[in-house]
Design an enzyme around this catalytic site. Structure first.
Site, PDB file in Angstrom:
ATOM      1  CG  HIS A 142      17.453 -29.055 -24.515  1.00 58.80           C
ATOM      2  ND1 HIS A 142      18.139 -29.292 -23.353  1.00 58.80           N
ATOM      3  CD2 HIS A 142      16.161 -28.837 -24.166  1.00 58.80           C
ATOM      4  CE1 HIS A 142      17.299 -29.219 -22.327  1.00 58.80           C
ATOM      5  NE2 HIS A 142      16.097 -28.958 -22.795  1.00 58.80           N
ATOM      6  CD  GLU A 158      22.775 -27.982 -25.769  1.00 57.92           C
ATOM      7  OE1 GLU A 158      21.590 -27.702 -26.076  1.00 57.92           O
ATOM      8  OE2 GLU A 158      23.239 -27.798 -24.629  1.00 57.92           O
ATOM      9  CB  CYS A 195      20.760 -29.857 -19.586  1.00 54.54           C
ATOM     10  SG  CYS A 195      20.134 -30.854 -20.961  1.00 54.54           S
ATOM     11  CB  CYS A 197      22.570 -31.423 -24.174  1.00 54.77           C
ATOM     12  SG  CYS A 197      20.927 -30.889 -24.692  1.00 54.77           S
TER      13      CYS A 197
HETATM   14 ZN   LIG Z   1      20.059 -29.695 -22.968  1.00 51.01          ZN
END
Ligand SMILES: [Zn+2]
Length: 161
Positions: A54, A56, A84, A87
């Site tokens: 991801h 992040e 999410c 993260c």
């Molecule tokens: Zn995430």
């Protein structure tokens, strides 16, 4: 703060567009420290075949390397979509000061939509949250991506691929 926030959100949107170019869900992120961009990241989940890829997480990893410390105290993250659970967890672990969010993610967001992992008072660290910065731009990028994806799938179905 709004003008500065918009300036860095634009940088996060640039990262999201890199993901878009790879046919990845367009999510981008930058981490800022002391008025400078410390690191950047964009979603590469399919490209890297890695559920951890991801935007992040990539940006946190790079920022920690640059700071020479796992603690990212004094840093602000700008991210085009609400983080999410993974993260948001990593953001708390990094002791980040502040997270600025473009658009919310009602189906998976953990900065207020499903949970607010960033501000649970039973954890030892809470993160300031700012939402809705360049929201329109961030959400229209997502909408365009999913619309194109649906159209592509329809076409594939029709041509029997
Ligand atoms: Zn995430």
């Amino acid at each position: 703060m709004q003008i500065v926030d918009e300036k860095y959100m634009k940088e996060a949107i640039k990262q999201a567009k890199k993901a878009y170019a790879l046919d990845e869900t367009p999510i981008g992120c930058v981490i800022v420290y002391d008025g400078k961009i410390l690191s950047r990241g964009y979603n590469r989940r399919n490209t890297d075949k890695n559920p951890l890829a991801h935007a992040e997480i990539t940006a946190i990893r790079k920022a920690s390397r640059k700071m020479g410390d796992w603690r990212l105290e004094g840093c602000t993250m700008y991210v085009t979509l609400e983080p999410c659970q993974m993260c948001a967890g990593a953001i708390v672990q990094s002791r980040m000061d502040r997270v600025v969010i473009g658009c919310m993610n009602p189906k998976a967001g953990c900065a207020g939509s499903i949970l607010n992992l960033l501000q649970m008072d039973r954890f030892n660290h809470q993160v300031q949250i700012e939402t809705g910065v360049l929201e329109e731009e961030c959400s229209s990028l997502m909408k365009r991506f999913f619309r194109e994806l649906r159209e592509r799938k329809k076409k594939e179905k029709r041509s029997g691929i």
